[in-house]
Structures are given as structure tokens and as C-alpha cells.
Write a protein that holds these residues in place. Structure first.
Motif, mmCIF file in Angstrom:
data_model
loop_
_atom_site.group_PDB
_atom_site.id
_atom_site.type_symbol
_atom_site.label_atom_id
_atom_site.label_comp_id
_atom_site.label_asym_id
_atom_site.label_seq_id
_atom_site.Cartn_x
_atom_site.Cartn_y
_atom_site.Cartn_z
ATOM 1 N N LYS A 3 1.702 0.929 5.655
ATOM 2 C CA LYS A 3 1.804 -0.203 6.581
ATOM 3 C C LYS A 3 1.014 -1.400 6.060
ATOM 4 C CE LYS A 3 1.016 -1.412 11.449
ATOM 5 N NZ LYS A 3 0.573 -0.897 12.776
ATOM 6 N N GLU A 14 2.665 -3.287 3.258
ATOM 7 C CA GLU A 14 3.770 -4.133 3.700
ATOM 8 C C GLU A 14 3.295 -5.374 4.449
ATOM 9 O OE1 GLU A 14 6.361 -1.520 5.936
ATOM 10 O OE2 GLU A 14 7.592 -1.209 4.137
ATOM 11 N N GLN A 15 2.012 -5.405 4.840
ATOM 12 C CA GLN A 15 1.450 -6.534 5.582
ATOM 13 C C GLN A 15 0.694 -7.505 4.673
ATOM 14 O OE1 GLN A 15 -0.955 -4.367 8.425
ATOM 15 N NE2 GLN A 15 0.640 -4.485 9.996
ATOM 16 N N LYS A 59 12.727 4.347 8.566
ATOM 17 C CA LYS A 59 11.553 4.309 9.438
ATOM 18 C C LYS A 59 10.952 5.698 9.649
ATOM 19 C CE LYS A 59 13.084 0.200 11.991
ATOM 20 N NZ LYS A 59 13.437 -0.356 13.330
ATOM 21 N N GLN A 67 8.792 8.967 9.308
ATOM 22 C CA GLN A 67 7.443 9.208 8.828
ATOM 23 C C GLN A 67 7.214 10.715 8.709
ATOM 24 O OE1 GLN A 67 4.218 6.483 9.953
ATOM 25 N NE2 GLN A 67 5.459 5.939 11.732
ATOM 26 N N TRP A 117 -0.760 4.703 7.183
ATOM 27 C CA TRP A 117 -1.511 3.455 7.363
ATOM 28 C C TRP A 117 -1.524 2.626 6.084
ATOM 29 C CZ3 TRP A 117 -2.635 0.894 11.472
ATOM 30 C CH2 TRP A 117 -2.828 1.542 12.689
#
Length: 508
Positions: free
Chosen positions: A181, A184-185, A27, A29, A178
């Protein structure tokens, strides 16, 4: 359990040799603003144009970061290590990286396993229309089952669930976070506003974008770029001029016409606009037979692939231009004209962009973000197209910004509106009365001009004075929920104020 992170590969690709792998939590960053670091993150201390990130290493240590990569000033220092201790007593490394700021984009990309390669990225630049085009594009693509996120002025995320971000175009580390993210969505497309500042500062490069859109060029940000020529050259940097990027360009804009006279044949281009010449291009999107009503705009969409009728709930000709840009993106994605027409009919106005409010016994009130001369003119012309009575405008100009546009906006307001109310709009550290003086310098008739610096009072008084057939344009704040007074953001939500007035039986 923590696992070996791709940061090891990223460092090695920049000739930083490791005695052993750096182990980070999955996790973790990378962050180049120490204020936003969290435990386990990697702090990138770069030497920026305004501040030196190395000054904030001590702050990052108090947040218990897992690694610090700091820009160094000589090539000989590149790759050298130094042990540091965090606030919780953990020993971590500081790694020197020569010219780190220049390589930050590529480093961040590799850190997150190149998330841009899993997405179609649509970069949108221009003086006006970036937010509307990005959100229209996202809404239309999502409605045809191509989940599209946005990054821009209104925030980042899927279009109906945005998270506020500090810059219209984020820096490299935030941007890649971003994109990671989104990948992954199950997001497939990203419509991203690209500011001239981001292009000038190399926060993004043309090669990032599969599709690049240019809306228009008019006066803005000359306090930063100096001249319109420099401003135009900066905007042009969004185009790769290569075959693997599709360019979408407003053929009615004069700057775009200049570019198109010498456009490289290798890069495919789709031209959009309302003028007759648009259909002369090989690939085009054109609006013809336009009519306006209180419910929106209606026109015939002509393209190189055929024609179809369009019913849009958006106000004004300039929103037709924004819509044409978004439609061109859909055509570039092989969406049928029938599906495009159906998707457009379901659109809702963009937050704070020509967002109209109606109520019996009240004027129509339109909240818009217009804060440049061209945007104000477009918004007033759009309101006039839907106005049966008189047109009112409430606006101001930002402090500590381009002063040259203030008299231009005053001149435009008095020319296109029947009543002008000058008020505050982010005066920042300037005296509001001096901003008003600059605006009034462009006005040669002041009979219908009122000055009310308290913006909320200006809005309420104007709506109270206007008649039901009138239109009131509230320009400049749009989606913003604050006014910058001095160096502080004071809570102010113009959309909420209008809703409150309209919900009341009488104007407060």
C-alpha cells in the motif's frame, strides 16, 4: 476483468506446480487470520506457536475466499490439491504447503511483488523509545520532502493518519500488505517498530531493513524471554552485520557498549548519545550543552559532519536521546544539518509520549506510556527537569505480565516523585489489589503513597490536589484508549479526560 496474479510465480518458486494459472482479482490479499478474510482473498492456514490455522479453514470458506493455502506436516504432501466449496457455492482449491509458516514472509513478499525493494525500511528496536523514534523519524523525513510512513504501537500509515493495528510489529501477510500500500502511495521511507516478540518469532528478519536502530535495553518481557541475556540476543537479531545495512546505536546504553566492543567492521554504524565518549566514534551524533525550559530542550548538536544549535519542543533528556536517533537516520539519508535543525524546531509531541497539558491555575499534566521501570524513571526524571513545585505520579502495572518489575517500579516512583498514586493499568485477569501489593513491596516509605484503583478518579483527584507549579505524570496508558479488565477492553482515554478537566472552570 480479473487478471493473472503474481501468486502463480510465488507458488512455482516454492515447487508447487500448477496445471493452470490461478486467477485472482487484483484487489485480492493474503491473510492468515480467518476473521479478517474477505471475498476473493487467499487464506494462509499456518501452524503457529499458539494456534493451528487449519482449524479455521471452514470460517474462511464462509467469507468466500478465492484460495486456501494450508500448511502440511509432511514433505510428501507438499503441493497436493484438494477442492473445497465456499459459502456461495464456488469451487476453490486448498493447496498444501510444507513448512509454510517458515516461508510465509518470503511468500507474502513475492505475492505483493517485493514492495520492500521500492522503499527504504528503518527498523527500530529497544525496550523504550521505539514509538517516539519511529514517529520522530517519520515527521522529520516527511518535513524534508521524503514521505515517510510508520508501522508500530500507534498504528500504521502516514504519521498524521494512522490506522489501528493489532500488533506493534505485524505478521508477514499484514506487513507486506502495508508495504504494498505504501509503495502505491508514493511513500519512500517506512519507520517501523520492531518488537522482541516479532524478532523471536521470525516475523521479520534483519535483511528487511536498510537501517536498523537500537535505543536501549532494560527489564521487560522476561515472562516471554526468561532472562535478560536471551532478551538482548533477540534484540541483536535486528542487525544484519552486513555492509548493505546501516546500524544506528545508542552509545550510552550498556548493552550497546558490549556489542560495540566486537562490532563487525563490514557494517557501517552511527553512534548517538549524550556522553563525552560519543564523539570518539568515526560517525556520531551527540547532544552537548543541554538546557531545559517549559518550552522544551535546547542543545548543541555535534556530529562527524559538523555542529549546529537545536531547539526541541520535546520534554526531558530521554527525548533528546530519541531525537538523536531520528537525526542519525536523517544524516544517513544525507540531509543537511541546517535542514535538520529547521525540521526539529517544528516538531510536536508524540501522541501519548510525554504529552504535556498546560492551563492557568492547574498543574502541568504529562501523559506518557511509561510502563517499565526504566521508562518510568526516565519520565519522572524528565518531569523533574521541568518542575518548579512538587512532582506527582499516577501509575499501575499490567496484570498477567512480568511481576518482577512491579516492586522495581514502586521503588522508582517513591524515590523520584514527591507524591505517588497507585492505580489500575490493564489488570487483565489478576486481582488489582494483588498487583498493588506487589508494587508496594518495593516501597519502604508510604507516607506519600495513595491507592485509588478507579483510574479516572485517581487522575481527577490528583490534578485537583496538585498546585499550579506542580507537575503530574500520568504513566502507563499514553495513547491507549482502553483499560483491559478481565478479558474485556473498557473504554478509557486518559488524554481526553485531562482535556475535559482543563476545559472546565473547576476540577470535576
Amino acid at each position: 476483468m480479473p487478471s493473472v496474479h503474481p501468486i502463480n510465480t510465488a507458488l512455482m518458486q516454492f515447487d508447487i506446480k500448477l496445471d493452470s494459472n490461478i486467477v485472482l482479482d487484483t484487489k485480492s490479499q493474503i491473510v492468515n487470520d480467518s476473521r479478517h478474510t474477505q471475498a476473493g482473498d487467499v487464506f494462509c492456514a499456518v501452524i503457529g506457536s499458539q494456534s493451528d490455522g487449519r482449524q479455521f479453514i471452514s470460517q474462511a470458506l464462509t467469507h468466500n475466499v478465492a484460495l486456501i493455502i494450508a500448511e502440511c506436516e509432511s514433505e510428501a504432501e507438499h503441493g497436493l490439491f484438494e477442492p473445497l466449496i465456499t459459502a456461495n457455492g464456488t469451487s476453490i482449491l486448498k493447496i498444501n504447503f510444507y513448512q509454510f509458516n517458515e516461508h510465509l514472509f518470503n511468500f507474502a513478499s513475492q505475492f505483493y511483488n517485493n514492495p520492500q525493494n521500492k522503499l527504504q525500511l528503518i527498523g527500530i528496536t529497544g525496550t523504550n523509545g521505539k514509538t517516539s523514534i519511529s514517529q520522530l523519524t517519520a515527521k522529520l523525513l516527511t518535513s524534508v520532502n521524503k514521505l515517510c510512513a510508520v508501522i508500530g504501537t500507534n498504528g500504521a500509515g502516514v504519521v498524521d493518519s494512522l490506522t489501528e493495528i493489532e500488533n506493534t510489529t505485524p505478521g508477514a501477510t499484514e506487513l507486506m500488505a502495508w508495504l504494498h500500500k505504501f509503495s502505491e502511495q508514493q511513500v519512500s521511507h517506512v519507520a517501523m517498530e520492531v518488537s522482541s516478540h516479532a524478532l523471536a518469532q521470525k516475523r521479520v528478519k534483519a535483511e528487511l531493513f536498510n537501517i536498523s536502530v537500537f535505543s536501549n535495553l532494560s527489564r521487560d518481557h522476561l515472562d516471554y524471554h526468561g532472562t535478560m541475556e536471551n532478551y538482548a540476543k533477540t534484540k541483536y537479531q535486528i542487525f544484519s552485520l552486513q555492509a548493505d545495512q546501516i546500524a544506528i546505536i545508542n552509545g550510552d546504553d550498556q548493552q550497546a557498549k558490549n556489542w560495540l566492543n566486537n562490532w563487525p567492521t563490514v557494517q557501517p554504524v552511527i553512534i548517538y548519545g549524550r556522553s563525552e565518549v560519543i564523539s570518539q566514534y568515526q560517525a556520531y551524533v551527540q547532544a552537548c550543552d543541554i538546557s531545559h525550559s517549559k518550552q522544551g530542550a535546547h542543545f548543541t548538536l555535534k556530529t562527524h559532519l559538523g555542529d549546529i544549535a537545536i531547539n526541541s519542543p520535546l520534554l526531558g533528556d530521554f527525548n533528546i536521546d530519541n531525537l538523536l536517533a531520528a537525526i542519525a537516520v536523517l544524516l544517513a539519508n544525507s540531509i543537511s544539518l541546517k535542514d535538520i535543525s529547521a525540521a526539529v524546531s517544528t516538531l510536536m509531541p508524540i501522541t501519548g509520549r510525554m504529552e504535556a497539558y498546560y492551563q492557568d491555575n492547574f498543574p502541568t499534566t504529562v501523559v506518557d506510556y511509561a510502563h517499565t521501570p526504566d521508562a518510568l524513571k526516565n519520565a519522572l526524571q524528565a518531569c523533574r527537569q521541568h518542575c518548579q513545585g512538587q512532582l506527582w505520579v499516577v501509575f499501575g502495572c499490567g496484570g498477567d505480565r512480568d511481576k518482577g518489575k512491579r516492586p522495581l517500579m514502586g521503588e522508582i516512583a517513591q524515590h523520584w516523585a514527591d507524591h505517588v498514586v497507585i492505580t489500575n493499568d490493564n489488570p487483565r485477569t489478576e486481582m488489582p489489589k494483588n498487583i498493588v501489593k506487589d508494587i508496594l513491596a518495593g516501597c519502604d516509605k508510604t507516607d506519600f503513597i495513595t491507592v485509588e484503583l478507579e483510574r479516572q478518579q485517581a487522575v481527577k483527584q490528583t490534578i485537583q490536589l496538585a498546585k499550579p507549579d506542580d507537575v503530574v505524570l500520568l504513566a502507563g496508558k499514553g495513547h491507549e484508549n482502553y483499560i483491559v479488565m478481565g478479558k474485556e477492553k473498557v473504554a478509557y482515554d486518559e488524554r481526553a479526560i485531562v482535556k475535559q478537566i482543563y476545559m472546565s472552570e473547576t476540577v470535576l
